[in-house]
Structures are given as C-alpha cells and as structure tokens.
Design an enzyme around this catalytic site. Structure first.
Site, mmCIF file in Angstrom:
data_model
loop_
_atom_site.group_PDB
_atom_site.id
_atom_site.type_symbol
_atom_site.label_atom_id
_atom_site.label_comp_id
_atom_site.label_asym_id
_atom_site.label_seq_id
_atom_site.Cartn_x
_atom_site.Cartn_y
_atom_site.Cartn_z
ATOM 1 N N CYS A 46 6.372 9.863 0.658
ATOM 2 C CA CYS A 46 5.201 10.686 0.926
ATOM 3 C C CYS A 46 4.928 11.548 -0.296
ATOM 4 O O CYS A 46 5.852 12.190 -0.808
ATOM 5 C CB CYS A 46 5.436 11.560 2.160
ATOM 6 N N HIS B 148 10.960 6.729 7.982
ATOM 7 C CA HIS B 148 11.429 6.845 6.602
ATOM 8 C C HIS B 148 12.934 7.047 6.611
ATOM 9 O O HIS B 148 13.495 7.567 7.574
ATOM 10 C CB HIS B 148 10.726 8.004 5.896
ATOM 11 N N ARG C 45 0.839 -1.209 0.000
ATOM 12 C CA ARG C 45 0.000 0.000 0.000
ATOM 13 C C ARG C 45 0.870 1.254 0.000
ATOM 14 O O ARG C 45 0.956 1.972 -0.985
ATOM 15 C CB ARG C 45 -0.948 -0.028 1.216
ATOM 16 N N HIS D 45 7.046 4.037 12.708
ATOM 17 C CA HIS D 45 7.057 4.073 11.236
ATOM 18 C C HIS D 45 8.067 5.139 10.818
ATOM 19 O O HIS D 45 7.792 6.332 10.902
ATOM 20 C CB HIS D 45 5.656 4.410 10.725
#
Length: 315
Positions: free
Chosen positions: A251, A220, A24, A218
């Site tokens: 993003c 990055h 996703r 989470h």
C-alpha cells in the site's frame, strides 16, 4: 496438473476462485519502471496457468501512479484465453470515462473505497462520502454498459491512522456497493492488521448481511499472518480470494505496508488441503520467478524458493 496431494483432508471437496492482482496492485508499488513489453509477457504467462481472473490495469491518473500509465497499451497488447476475465480498477468518474472509451478491451471493473476516512483521504484525497456518492453514479453507468462490477473496501480490518475500524461501518459500505449493482465485494487488509479470529467473525457476519453477493478476501502479509487469515476466511465460508504472484504489492500509504499474499503460496496451501483452484501451481511459480528476473531482485514468496511440495520424491 495435480490439484490434491496425499496430505489432503479425506472427503474434502471445496473449490475457490483466485483473482490475480499482481499486474495492477503488485506492479504499482515497484519503484523502477517496468517495460510495457515485460508486463504484457508476464500477464500472458499468467493467463496460461489456469487463472480465470486477472486484474490487468488501472485508470488512475498517470501522474499519481506513473507505473500504471501504460494501462491502455497493456490492455491492447495482451493475448489471454477467452476463459480469463480481464479486470481493471476504476478510481472515479474520470477514470470510468477513460475506461469506457476502450470498453472492448476488458471484461470487468472494480471500484474502491477505504473504510477509514484518514486512509481514504491520504489515498485518493476524498472523503468516504464523496467517494460513495460517486459510486452511485458510476454503478448505474457500469450497469447500463453491461459490465461486471465488483468493489473493494480497503482497511476493512484496521487502519494505521485510525486503529480499529468497526465491522458495522465496513458492512454498511458493502451494502451500499451492493445496492449500486456490485455483484462481488472484496474486503482488504490493506496494511496487514487482521488476525484469524476476527477474520472468521467478519466473514461469518458478511455472509449473513450480504446474501447472494460473492465475498472476496484480500490479505497482506505485512506481519506474516496472511495465510492464516486466508484459512480463517475459508473456514467461515469465503470462496474467493485476491493474491499477487511473487508476493508483489503493498500500500503506498503508509510506508512499510508490504505485499499481498503470494498467489503461489496461497494456492500451494489450498492444494495441500484438498481445496481446488484450477490453477497449475508449477506454471504459476515459473511466472513468479520470471517476474523476479524482470525486477532484478529477490521476491518474498516462499514457493519461489522452495517450489511445490513433491510427495512422490519424499516417499
């Protein structure tokens, strides 16, 4: 499958949960349309690696993220072991309506908001308060359906538009989600602005403020600090992590926000530390390499290139 190595810290016996978000969060940032059949094949492969949670689809508007417009077809087409939780992302009430129409095809759902007003507006064209008011209604409906419900707060560690985001603001939103029925709360470093020292303080305070709620990290890897931040969260007591095979993702706003931590890099680090994940690292690396073939370009995961550490060969 070997979980620990000769380099693991003696006496350590820690276990973490990994939520794979590549199908996703990873796919949605790819500019070229990924064929539905390839998505299904890759998700089925991931389901054979020992992963127990995979974010499969999103119920966003097809015109907003065309890459995910085949979410229902993907959910209908995948064949995962019963042990694998099929997760979907739900942006708003309309998305929830669409999801509940195929309730039998997924096991858990995730709602989300940004802690930054500017980012929330750019991302979903709503204020934070409008989103959270909707959350209260959706949380009740989700609970009535008996669906496992988690939430993610984006820009928890900083916003490219607003800069510093107060920890108090993030944790206040987290408490609202918990009050609406969320049993898992994820905190997203959406554009890679976190640092390990702050991450440690953040998860220490989050655990104090949110007892009994599963806290998920989470991160990055936009500025190369993803694994360091994951380690800091682990040391603060966090035992749940989101990551993306191949280091896919990023993003949509703003530009330059590169991918999530690569699942295979995160798991390799954990295994070397003696932290258990239940995941077959070799199989996961193979899946990431297959994703690379489907996309037709090199991915940025280190483990795709180097493979797992082979201590027996080195000896």
């Amino acid at each position: 499958m070997t979980e620990t190595t000769t380099n693991a810290t003696p006496g350590e016996d820690r276990t973490v949960a990994i939520r794979e978000v590549g199908p996703r969060d990873g796919f949605q940032n790819e500019p070229e349309t990924i064929p539905t059949a390839d998505k299904i094949r890759l998700i089925n492969e991931l389901g054979q690696t020992g992963l127990t949670r995979i974010e499969v689809a999103s119920f966003v508007r097809p015109d907003v993220i065309p890459q995910l417009s085949d979410g229902v077809e993907v959910l209908k087409g995948i064949d995962l072991p019963e042990s694998v939780e099929r997760m979907v992302l739900i942006p708003n009430t309309k998305g929830l309506d669409n999801a509940l129409a195929i309730r039998e095809l997924f096991d858990a759902c995730t709602l989300f908001v940004s802690a930054s007003e500017s980012h929330n507006k750019a991302n979903i064209n709503r204020t934070v308060r409008e989103t959270m008011d909707d959350v209260k209604t959706m949380g009740g409906r989700i609970a009535a359906e008996g669906i496992k419900y988690g939430a993610v707060i984006a820009t928890s560690f900083g916003c490219p538009y607003e800069g510093h985001i107060p920890m108090e603001r993030v944790l206040d939103l987290a408490e609202e989600f918990a009050e609406s029925g969320a049993t898992e709360l994820g905190f997203g470093d959406t554009t890679g602005m976190a640092n390990p020292a702050y991450v440690h303080r953040f998860f220490t305070e989050a655990a104090r403020r949110l007892p009994g709620v599963e806290l998920t990290a989470h991160f990055h890897n936009t500025r190369g600090q993803g694994l360091a931040n994951a380690y800091a969260a682990l040391e603060a007591g966090c035992r749940s992590f989101e990551s993306s095979f191949g280091e896919l993702g990023g993003c949509p706003v703003p530009k330059g926000s590169t991918g999530n931590i690569a699942s295979e890099d995160l798991i390799s680090m954990f295994h070397e530390m003696g932290v258990q994940t239940g995941i077959d690292l070799d199989a996961l690396i193979t899946s990431a390499r297959h994703a690379q073939e489907v996309l037709g370009r090199k991915l940025t995961s280190h483990s795709i290139v180097a493979g797992p550490i082979q201590w027996e060969a080195a000896a």
